[in-house]
Design a protein around this motif. Structure first.
Motif, PDB file in Angstrom:
ATOM      1  N   VAL A  35      29.721  41.529  31.006  1.00  0.00           N
ATOM      2  CA  VAL A  35      30.841  40.978  31.782  1.00  0.00           C
ATOM      3  C   VAL A  35      30.302  39.820  32.616  1.00  0.00           C
ATOM      4  O   VAL A  35      29.103  39.736  32.901  1.00  0.00           O
ATOM      5  CB  VAL A  35      31.489  42.038  32.700  1.00  0.00           C
ATOM      6  N   ARG A  36      31.199  38.938  33.043  1.00  0.00           N
ATOM      7  CA  ARG A  36      30.739  37.740  33.757  1.00  0.00           C
ATOM      8  C   ARG A  36      30.828  37.864  35.269  1.00  0.00           C
ATOM      9  O   ARG A  36      30.186  37.105  35.989  1.00  0.00           O
ATOM     10  CB  ARG A  36      31.556  36.530  33.291  1.00  0.00           C
ATOM     11  N   ARG A  37      31.622  38.817  35.773  1.00  0.00           N
ATOM     12  CA  ARG A  37      31.838  38.913  37.220  1.00  0.00           C
ATOM     13  C   ARG A  37      31.690  40.357  37.672  1.00  0.00           C
ATOM     14  O   ARG A  37      31.953  41.284  36.921  1.00  0.00           O
ATOM     15  CB  ARG A  37      33.230  38.389  37.587  1.00  0.00           C
ATOM     16  N   GLU A  38      31.320  40.490  38.953  1.00  0.00           N
ATOM     17  CA  GLU A  38      31.140  41.832  39.517  1.00  0.00           C
ATOM     18  C   GLU A  38      32.439  42.630  39.506  1.00  0.00           C
ATOM     19  O   GLU A  38      32.434  43.838  39.277  1.00  0.00           O
ATOM     20  CB  GLU A  38      30.594  41.738  40.946  1.00  0.00           C
ATOM     21  N   ARG A  39      33.567  41.965  39.755  1.00  0.00           N
ATOM     22  CA  ARG A  39      34.837  42.705  39.752  1.00  0.00           C
ATOM     23  C   ARG A  39      35.166  43.244  38.361  1.00  0.00           C
ATOM     24  O   ARG A  39      35.784  44.298  38.231  1.00  0.00           O
ATOM     25  CB  ARG A  39      35.974  41.844  40.302  1.00  0.00           C
ATOM     26  N   ASP A  40      34.753  42.510  37.321  1.00  0.00           N
ATOM     27  CA  ASP A  40      34.945  43.021  35.964  1.00  0.00           C
ATOM     28  C   ASP A  40      34.018  44.214  35.704  1.00  0.00           C
ATOM     29  O   ASP A  40      34.393  45.158  34.999  1.00  0.00           O
ATOM     30  CB  ASP A  40      34.673  41.918  34.944  1.00  0.00           C
ATOM     31  N   ALA A  41      32.824  44.155  36.277  1.00  0.00           N
ATOM     32  CA  ALA A  41      31.897  45.277  36.140  1.00  0.00           C
ATOM     33  C   ALA A  41      32.474  46.530  36.759  1.00  0.00           C
ATOM     34  O   ALA A  41      32.418  47.625  36.189  1.00  0.00           O
ATOM     35  CB  ALA A  41      30.554  44.923  36.787  1.00  0.00           C
ATOM     36  N   ASP A  42      33.064  46.395  37.946  1.00  0.00           N
ATOM     37  CA  ASP A  42      33.659  47.552  38.617  1.00  0.00           C
ATOM     38  C   ASP A  42      34.808  48.134  37.802  1.00  0.00           C
ATOM     39  O   ASP A  42      35.004  49.357  37.762  1.00  0.00           O
ATOM     40  CB  ASP A  42      34.160  47.151  40.005  1.00  0.00           C
ATOM     41  N   ALA A  43      35.561  47.254  37.122  1.00  0.00           N
ATOM     42  CA  ALA A  43      36.729  47.722  36.372  1.00  0.00           C
ATOM     43  C   ALA A  43      36.347  48.509  35.127  1.00  0.00           C
ATOM     44  O   ALA A  43      37.047  49.444  34.738  1.00  0.00           O
ATOM     45  CB  ALA A  43      37.614  46.532  35.989  1.00  0.00           C
ATOM     46  N   ILE A  44      35.232  48.152  34.494  1.00  0.00           N
ATOM     47  CA  ILE A  44      34.899  48.795  33.216  1.00  0.00           C
ATOM     48  C   ILE A  44      33.867  49.906  33.366  1.00  0.00           C
ATOM     49  O   ILE A  44      33.669  50.716  32.451  1.00  0.00           O
ATOM     50  CB  ILE A  44      34.404  47.744  32.193  1.00  0.00           C
ATOM     51  N   ARG A  45      33.211  49.978  34.508  1.00  0.00           N
ATOM     52  CA  ARG A  45      32.161  50.990  34.685  1.00  0.00           C
ATOM     53  C   ARG A  45      32.733  52.398  34.499  1.00  0.00           C
ATOM     54  O   ARG A  45      33.761  52.746  35.060  1.00  0.00           O
ATOM     55  CB  ARG A  45      31.536  50.849  36.075  1.00  0.00           C
ATOM     56  N   ALA A  46      32.073  53.205  33.677  1.00  0.00           N
ATOM     57  CA  ALA A  46      32.537  54.570  33.394  1.00  0.00           C
ATOM     58  C   ALA A  46      31.392  55.334  32.761  1.00  0.00           C
ATOM     59  O   ALA A  46      30.327  54.767  32.457  1.00  0.00           O
ATOM     60  CB  ALA A  46      33.753  54.544  32.461  1.00  0.00           C
TER      61      ALA A  46
END
Length: 286
Positions: A35-46
């Protein structure tokens, strides 16, 4: 045991990439999701999905990904090269900087990731999955840059497949048709913005064509597969014992690719023109 294997998925912030990361983690793999952004990382982390900050045009981030894979004792089962952008404009009007940007993301970035991770794939006898498009076999008007990069990705995939098959690594091309993801909406917005920069003469030549393509793109996406359905097809290409070299995804992809195989180019031109006529705006009343 799949839980003892890694998979890298690039472009996993949204759409097909995110759905593929989730589907493969559901099947038990540990997915490194680019992912390119930290907010995208938070959204997909599982569970089973580990986000990695990755812009495939930044060498340092690719090196960090390769180091992360090398440090993990689990074998690398596959690399899913999914990251991409869609930029549509007539060949005459698309600035050269945009041509270079499309090829940097949609072709050179995939090659860079593949080069960095091939040593791990060779050790594990893993698999390269390149997400192409029906645009990698058929180039519609205004798709010159996008289709050009996808045509090139298909050629690189053929060459790589023949190089590494004797070494135990499979290379598979996925050719989706319409998929209901955000990329088409972003592509329409980009095409509309680029159209505003055309000269008056260029707008006269291509304005109605751009609007017709945008309408066609919108309707084709709306009637396409869901991202989850397309992701299941990608996951099959990752896990099947003997993968095919190419997997069209969606009925539209299967039909168009069959037509392209048997019809002469001029006939395909006429079919494309007739299809676009249905989407061109009506002439303004005098």
């Amino acid at each position: 045991m799949t839980e003892n294997q890694l998979i890298v998925v690039t472009g996993a912030s949204t759409g097909l990439g995110a759905a593929t990361a989730r589907e493969l983690s559901r099947q038990g793999f540990h997915v490194l999701a680019g992912v390119r952004r930290e907010r995208d990382a938070d959204a997909i982390r599982a569970a089973g999905v580990e986000p990695i900050i990755l812009d495939i045009t930044v060498p340092e981030q690719i090196e960090a990904l390769a180091a992360r894979v090398a440090a993990d004792p689990r074998p690398l089962r596959a690399v899913v090269n999914n990251a991409g952008i869609q930029v549509n404009a007539p060949v005459e009007t698309l600035p050269m900087g945009e041509w270079r940007r499309v090829f940097e993301v949609n072709l050179f970035g995939h090659i860079a990731v593949t080069q960095a991770l091939l040593p791990a794939l060779l050790r594990s006898r893993g698999r390269v999955i390149n997400i192409s498009s029906i645009g990698g076999r058929i180039a519609m008007p205004t798709y010159g840059a996008y289709a050009g990069a996808k045509f090139a990705l298909e050629a690189v995939s053929d060459s790589l497949r023949r190089e590494v098959a004797p070494l135990g690594v499979d290379v598979v091309v996925i050719e989706p048709g319409g998929v209901r993801t955000e990329i088409a909406g972003r592509g329409i917005a980009t095409a509309t913005d680029l159209a505003t920069r055309m000269t008056p003469d260029q707008k006269q030549r291509y304005g109605s064509l751009v609007r017709a393509i945008n309408t066609l793109m919108d309707t084709g996406t709306a009637s396409g597969l869901t991202a989850d359905a397309a992701a299941r097809a990608v996951a099959r290409a990752v896990t099947v014992r003997r993968p095919r070299a190419r997997y069209p995804i969606g009925r539209d992809a299967a039909v168009l690719l069959r037509l392209a195989r048997f019809l002469p180019d001029r006939m395909l031109d006429r079919i494309s023109a007739a299809n676009l006529r249905r989407h061109r705006p009506a002439p303004a009343a005098v």
